[in-house]
Motif scaffolding. Structure first.
Motif, PDB file in Angstrom:
ATOM      1  N   TYR A   1      52.679  63.736  10.593  1.00 23.23           N
ATOM      2  CA  TYR A   1      51.544  62.815  10.732  1.00 23.23           C
ATOM      3  C   TYR A   1      51.735  61.815  11.874  1.00 23.23           C
ATOM      4  CZ  TYR A   1      49.275  64.187   6.348  1.00 23.23           C
ATOM      5  OH  TYR A   1      48.606  64.876   5.372  1.00 23.23           O
ATOM      6  N   GLY A   2      52.903  61.826  12.481  1.00 23.87           N
ATOM      7  CA  GLY A   2      53.147  60.905  13.592  1.00 23.87           C
ATOM      8  C   GLY A   2      53.726  59.573  13.164  1.00 23.87           C
ATOM      9  N   HIS A   3      54.254  59.516  11.954  1.00 26.79           N
ATOM     10  CA  HIS A   3      54.916  58.293  11.496  1.00 26.79           C
ATOM     11  C   HIS A   3      56.436  58.480  11.564  1.00 26.79           C
ATOM     12  CE1 HIS A   3      51.024  56.953  10.258  1.00 26.79           C
ATOM     13  NE2 HIS A   3      50.890  57.944   9.389  1.00 26.79           N
ATOM     14  N   LYS A   4      57.147  57.358  11.567  1.00 29.32           N
ATOM     15  CA  LYS A   4      58.610  57.429  11.636  1.00 29.32           C
ATOM     16  C   LYS A   4      59.178  57.586  10.225  1.00 29.32           C
ATOM     17  CE  LYS A   4      62.735  56.854  13.492  1.00 29.32           C
ATOM     18  NZ  LYS A   4      63.259  55.814  14.326  1.00 29.32           N
ATOM     19  N   ALA A   5      59.901  58.693  10.007  1.00 29.72           N
ATOM     20  CA  ALA A   5      60.540  58.925   8.710  1.00 29.72           C
ATOM     21  C   ALA A   5      62.025  58.578   8.813  1.00 29.72           C
ATOM     22  CB  ALA A   5      60.372  60.383   8.305  1.00 29.72           C
ATOM     23  N   VAL A   6      62.500  57.724   7.931  1.00 29.47           N
ATOM     24  CA  VAL A   6      63.937  57.397   7.892  1.00 29.47           C
ATOM     25  C   VAL A   6      64.483  57.981   6.590  1.00 29.47           C
ATOM     26  CG1 VAL A   6      65.658  55.564   7.998  1.00 29.47           C
ATOM     27  CG2 VAL A   6      63.437  55.250   9.126  1.00 29.47           C
ATOM     28  N   LEU A   7      65.306  59.014   6.737  1.00 30.28           N
ATOM     29  CA  LEU A   7      65.804  59.758   5.577  1.00 30.28           C
ATOM     30  C   LEU A   7      67.220  59.275   5.254  1.00 30.28           C
ATOM     31  CD1 LEU A   7      65.041  62.073   3.647  1.00 30.28           C
ATOM     32  CD2 LEU A   7      65.853  63.680   5.346  1.00 30.28           C
ATOM     33  N   VAL A   8      67.344  58.588   4.118  1.00 29.50           N
ATOM     34  CA  VAL A   8      68.601  57.898   3.800  1.00 29.50           C
ATOM     35  C   VAL A   8      69.298  58.563   2.614  1.00 29.50           C
ATOM     36  CG1 VAL A   8      69.616  55.618   3.414  1.00 29.50           C
ATOM     37  CG2 VAL A   8      67.316  55.793   4.377  1.00 29.50           C
ATOM     38  N   SER A   9      70.594  58.834   2.749  1.00 29.72           N
ATOM     39  CA  SER A   9      71.329  59.444   1.627  1.00 29.72           C
ATOM     40  C   SER A   9      72.827  59.237   1.838  1.00 29.72           C
ATOM     41  CB  SER A   9      71.026  60.945   1.540  1.00 29.72           C
ATOM     42  OG  SER A   9      71.320  61.569   2.771  1.00 29.72           O
ATOM     43  N   PRO A  10      73.612  59.318   0.771  1.00 35.08           N
ATOM     44  CA  PRO A  10      75.056  59.176   0.961  1.00 35.08           C
ATOM     45  C   PRO A  10      75.662  60.381   1.687  1.00 35.08           C
ATOM     46  CG  PRO A  10      74.523  59.417  -1.388  1.00 35.08           C
ATOM     47  CD  PRO A  10      73.231  59.363  -0.653  1.00 35.08           C
ATOM     48  N   TYR A  11      75.101  61.560   1.421  1.00 34.29           N
ATOM     49  CA  TYR A  11      75.653  62.797   1.985  1.00 34.29           C
ATOM     50  C   TYR A  11      74.533  63.644   2.609  1.00 34.29           C
ATOM     51  CZ  TYR A  11      79.679  61.506  -0.840  1.00 34.29           C
ATOM     52  OH  TYR A  11      80.732  60.832  -1.381  1.00 34.29           O
ATOM     53  N   PRO A  12      74.893  64.658   3.407  1.00 33.81           N
ATOM     54  CA  PRO A  12      73.860  65.510   4.003  1.00 33.81           C
ATOM     55  C   PRO A  12      73.091  66.320   2.951  1.00 33.81           C
ATOM     56  CG  PRO A  12      76.053  66.053   4.859  1.00 33.81           C
ATOM     57  CD  PRO A  12      76.250  65.030   3.816  1.00 33.81           C
TER      58      PRO A  12
ATOM     59  N   ARG B   1      67.975  60.340  10.431  1.00 30.84           N
ATOM     60  CA  ARG B   1      68.806  60.482   9.229  1.00 30.84           C
ATOM     61  C   ARG B   1      69.830  59.362   9.177  1.00 30.84           C
ATOM     62  NH1 ARG B   1      69.516  65.101   6.043  1.00 30.84           N
ATOM     63  NH2 ARG B   1      68.213  66.864   6.662  1.00 30.84           N
ATOM     64  N   LYS B   2      69.986  58.782   8.005  1.00 28.54           N
ATOM     65  CA  LYS B   2      71.015  57.757   7.818  1.00 28.54           C
ATOM     66  C   LYS B   2      71.936  58.269   6.725  1.00 28.54           C
ATOM     67  CE  LYS B   2      69.244  53.809   9.859  1.00 28.54           C
ATOM     68  NZ  LYS B   2      70.044  52.873  10.652  1.00 28.54           N
ATOM     69  N   LEU B   3      73.160  58.653   7.104  1.00 27.61           N
ATOM     70  CA  LEU B   3      74.127  59.167   6.133  1.00 27.61           C
ATOM     71  C   LEU B   3      75.150  58.090   5.792  1.00 27.61           C
ATOM     72  CD1 LEU B   3      74.814  62.748   7.541  1.00 27.61           C
ATOM     73  CD2 LEU B   3      73.401  62.133   5.586  1.00 27.61           C
ATOM     74  N   GLY B   4      75.698  58.163   4.589  1.00 28.15           N
ATOM     75  CA  GLY B   4      76.722  57.196   4.180  1.00 28.15           C
ATOM     76  C   GLY B   4      76.124  55.956   3.537  1.00 28.15           C
ATOM     77  N   TYR B   5      74.866  56.026   3.136  1.00 30.06           N
ATOM     78  CA  TYR B   5      74.180  54.880   2.526  1.00 30.06           C
ATOM     79  C   TYR B   5      73.861  55.155   1.056  1.00 30.06           C
ATOM     80  CZ  TYR B   5      73.362  52.956   7.196  1.00 30.06           C
ATOM     81  OH  TYR B   5      73.525  52.443   8.461  1.00 30.06           O
TER      82      TYR B   5
END
Lengths: 550, 226
Positions: free
Chosen positions: A23-34, A152-156
């Motif tokens: 859709y053209g929005h910024k997705a920030v995908l946060v998780s401790p692991y992949p 992607r934000k890993l380690g969170y």
């Protein structure tokens, strides 16, 4: 362009992230692991859609009716209808992302029979459908990572919602690498953290799914729904390290359940329910296995080695590897075990919770499955809910309002530091273990008022000392700070089970063995002024029930 | 049984060895041993000194997620799929994977895997449609756990700076065969980061916990693009 923070990178989270980026929005995908470590990779059997490639005249209407009936008539027809109508399109979308479906000789997507379904409706990929979907979605997500629309934000690890006056402004995380709390502000937050497995210790699912996010958001004002409905999967096998799932696909391919009476095999499901008895809905099969007079076995040997190795290879390998059983020659000893949570965060049709800008998708949301989920509907709901939330966020007006959470963040940081230095004897790691023992003891496949009250009393004790918990410094602080909200969630589950004084689907009360019309509705748990309140309302009033709690 | 573990509190601290006595069930896996040591009681080493709980990565406990890859008695393997009955030595020696930076104890940082896949822009773009000849190989390669074991044993893989290893070859294969619009780009990245550096030791094939037929991916890719 909006910024959407998505917590959890399994199938529901990945789908929501991909659709948000589309859709053209910024997705920030946060998780401790992949994503490869998410519980979604463990989903085996398949995903439902009335594709009707078997010439059985399957229809969307049949899918709707089977889902509602399997859920024991407490789910909202309109929501289920929308999901089932979207299902064939979802299969085509997955195919176009590169998902490798098993196909028949004509090149059509193959379908297998699954429990509680009137037609063959479950599309699949061998016996590792979840893994194959995850792989395809990861590559689709990478396309948007490369274009900068998905980060992607890993380690969170999730810590809490940034919520003020029933409106969500973002989320707070524990950054494992920097060893500190970190706030992420967003126009919308989507929770995709899976089920509540760790409340029960080692279940068929992932060790990473613990229900903390649902528990914490409950503490922060989100409404929970249908918590008492916990699915015991009928066919799991004991291994040296945990109970492992024998996918329903084994029965979908023809597998038969029996027990021995002397030397004679008793095919009890077929005796009771006829030729399709082995494929009754999971709540019914689990209860029958539980009531069987001796060890129950699953027999697939007669399918022959070729069929087993081609269509059930992962089951063959799992049994051989972890239990030393060659399923081409031997029967599998099975028993029911905790597998799926129909309960979770209450959401409306757009998957928004009662808190503005806070959405829940996948297993952590309670929707579609009623009192008992049908096999193949969880992967469908994961993809559908991820898409639905992204659609709703795209369409919603953005207010751009800001709120200040600095004081809150500093206070939480100080609390973690204090607990890590604590000399208290109440170790969070041990209490997590005690919690799983008591949940298994007091919230088993069958329940009674007295056992549930015992469970509530025990949880109350641990909640009363929760301010003294010591966060063991040698493990992540997440293991410590997550415990109080997990205890709160556990109490809400026990209370919901206590208040539903009937037997329905996965909720079996020895002291109330009948289904009662006055309970043909969903249960809601709310946390108000430090107390948990349980109420019941018709499922079609979900939107209203949620919003009224604000 | 004595369990000897290479410990390291965090990425900045120094590594050291510590031994523990394990007196639990012997018909079990290395993952279950680690769980037993961590949660059965307070942890003491063989000298009787109190010890930190052992940090290791774990999710599925059934060879489906790849989290628990480590070096077990000298061999890279998944802890949840390594059984004590198959270990002939009386000592169980556990170390973190060597080709990735240590985060803590047996946990390593495998983010280079994802950085390289992103750097090479491995995605399919426009879908080419299902190809019957490729189904089975695509299905097998899609099982990749991204555990890093194939990189650990590869004589050509070092830090992932130029040569990206077997998992990259498999991902290249599936992306290439499914893509309508990006075949050229994928082929170019495959040549640059795999084909030009692989000496075909095939250690990756033997070590793969989900038995991905990597040789077939390489063969098919090479046939298509050279």
């Amino acid at each position: 362009m909006k910024t959407v923070v998505i917590i959890g990178s399994g199938i529901a989270g990945l789908t929501c992230a991909v659709r948000t980026a589309e859709y053209g929005h910024k997705a920030v995908l946060v998780s401790p692991y992949p994503s490869e470590r998410a519980q979604s990779v463990m989903a085996a059997g398949g995903i439902n859609a009335s594709l009707d490639t078997k010439g059985e005249n399957d229809t969307v209407q049949s899918h709707i009716e089977d889902t509602l009936k399997g859920g024991c008539n407490i789910e909202d027809r309109e929501s289920v209808t929308k999901m089932c109508e979207a299902a064939p399109g979802i299969i085509r979308w997955l195919e176009a992302t590169g998902m490798v479906f098993t196909r028949d000789d004509n090149g059509n997507i193959d379908l297998r029979a699954f429990g509680g379904q009137s037609h063959k409706r479950t599309a699949f990929s061998g016996a590792c459908t979840g893994k194959q979907i995850v792989t395809a979605l990861i590559r689709k997500a990478r396309q948007y990572e490369c274009s900068g629309m998905l980060e992607r934000k890993l380690g969170y690890w999730f810590h809490s919602g940034l919520i003020k006056d029933a409106k969500c402004y973002g989320a707070l995380f524990y950054n494992e690498n920097e060893r500190k709390l970190e706030a992420m502000y967003a126009d919308a937050v989507v929770v995709a953290t899976g089920g509540q497995n760790q409340l029960f210790g080692k279940t068929t699912g992932s060790m990473l799914c613990d229900g903390y996010a649902a528990g914490k958001l409950f503490e922060q004002g989100a409404v929970l729904r249908n918590l008492e409905f916990i699915q015991y999967h009928p066919t799991t096998i004991e291994t040296v390290q945990k109970r492992m799932l024998i996918t329903e696909a084994a029965r979908g391919e023809g597998g038969r359940l029996f027990y021995y009476a002397g030397e004679k095999r008793v095919y009890f499901m077929e005796d009771k329910y006829g030729a399709r008895g082995n494929l009754m809905p999971r709540d019914i099969v689990s209860k029958c296995i539980y009531d069987a007079p001796s060890q129950v076995y699953l027999d697939v040997t007669f399918l022959g080695k070729d069929v087993i190795l081609k269509r059930l290879y992962e089951v063959y390998e799992l049994c051989m590897n972890y239990a030393g059983i060659d399923i081409t020659k031997e029967c599998i000893p099975v028993a029911p075990s905790v597998h799926f949570f129909m309960g979770g965060l209450a959401v409306d049709d757009s998957h928004c919770t009662n808190i503005d800008n806070l959405y829940a998708v996948g297993e952590c949301a309670s929707k579609y499955h009623g009192a008992n989920r049908l096999g193949g509907n969880s992967l469908l709901a994961a993809v559908y809910s991820g898409m639905t939330a992204a659609n709703a966020i795209n369409e919603k007006e953005c207010s751009r309002e800001k709120a200040d959470f600095n004081e809150f963040i500093i206070r939480e940081e100080k609390d973690i530091e204090k607990r890590l230095r604590s000399k208290s004897k109440f170790s969070a790691v041990y209490i997590r273990q005690v919690l799983s023992e008591l949940m298994n003891r007091d919230l088993g496949i069958t329940r009674t008022e007295s056992k549930l009250c015992e469970g509530i009393k025990s949880v109350d004790y641990y909640l009363s000392i929760s301010d003294k918990f010591k966060f063991d410094s040698e493990v992540s602080p997440y293991q410590g700070y997550s415990l109080k909200s997990m205890l709160l969630l556990a109490k809400a589950i026990l209370l919901s089970a206590k208040e539903r004084k009937e037997t329905r689907g996965a909720h079996i009360r020895d002291d109330y063995p009948e289904r009662k019309p006055e309970f043909e509705c969903a249960s809601y748990a709310t946390f108000i002024n430090g107390n948990i309140e349980i109420s019941f309302a018709k499922p079609y009033s979900d939107n209203k029930a949620c919003k009224e709690e604000q | 049984m004595i369990v000897k573990i290479k410990r390291q509190e965090n990425s900045d601290s120094k590594a050291y060895w510590q031994s523990f006595k394990y007196n639990g069930n012997m018909d079990t896996t290395v993952a279950a041993v680690l769980d037993f040591l961590n949660y059965n009681d307070d942890l003491f080493d063989t000298e009787g000194n109190p010890a930190r709980r052992i940090r290791w990565e774990c999710s599925c406990m059934q060879k489906t997620c790849g989290a628990c890859a480590m070096i077990i008695n000298g061999m890279p393997a998944l802890a949840c799929n390594t059984f004590l009955r198959n270990i002939s030595s009386k000592e169980l020696v556990l170390e973190p994977l060597r080709k990735f930076p240590v985060v803590s104890d047996l946990i390593v940082d495998r983010s280079i895997i994802y950085e390289n896949l992103k750097k090479a822009e491995l995605y399919i773009g426009e879908y080419a449609g299902a190809d019957k000849k490729e189904y089975e190989q695509q299905y097998q390669t899609a099982k990749c756990l991204k555990c890093g074991l194939c990189l650990e044993v590869c004589p050509n893989y070092n830090k992932g700076e130029t040569f990206f290893g077997a998992m990259f070859a498999n991902d290249s294969y599936i992306s290439y065969t499914q893509s309508e619009s990006r075949k050229k780009e994928i082929a170019s990245e495959y040549k640059k980061h795999f084909a030009s550096g692989c000496s075909k030791s095939l250690a990756c094939v033997d070590i793969c916990p989900v038995q991905i037929p990597t040789l077939a991916s390489i063969g098919r890719m090479n046939k298509k693009i050279f």
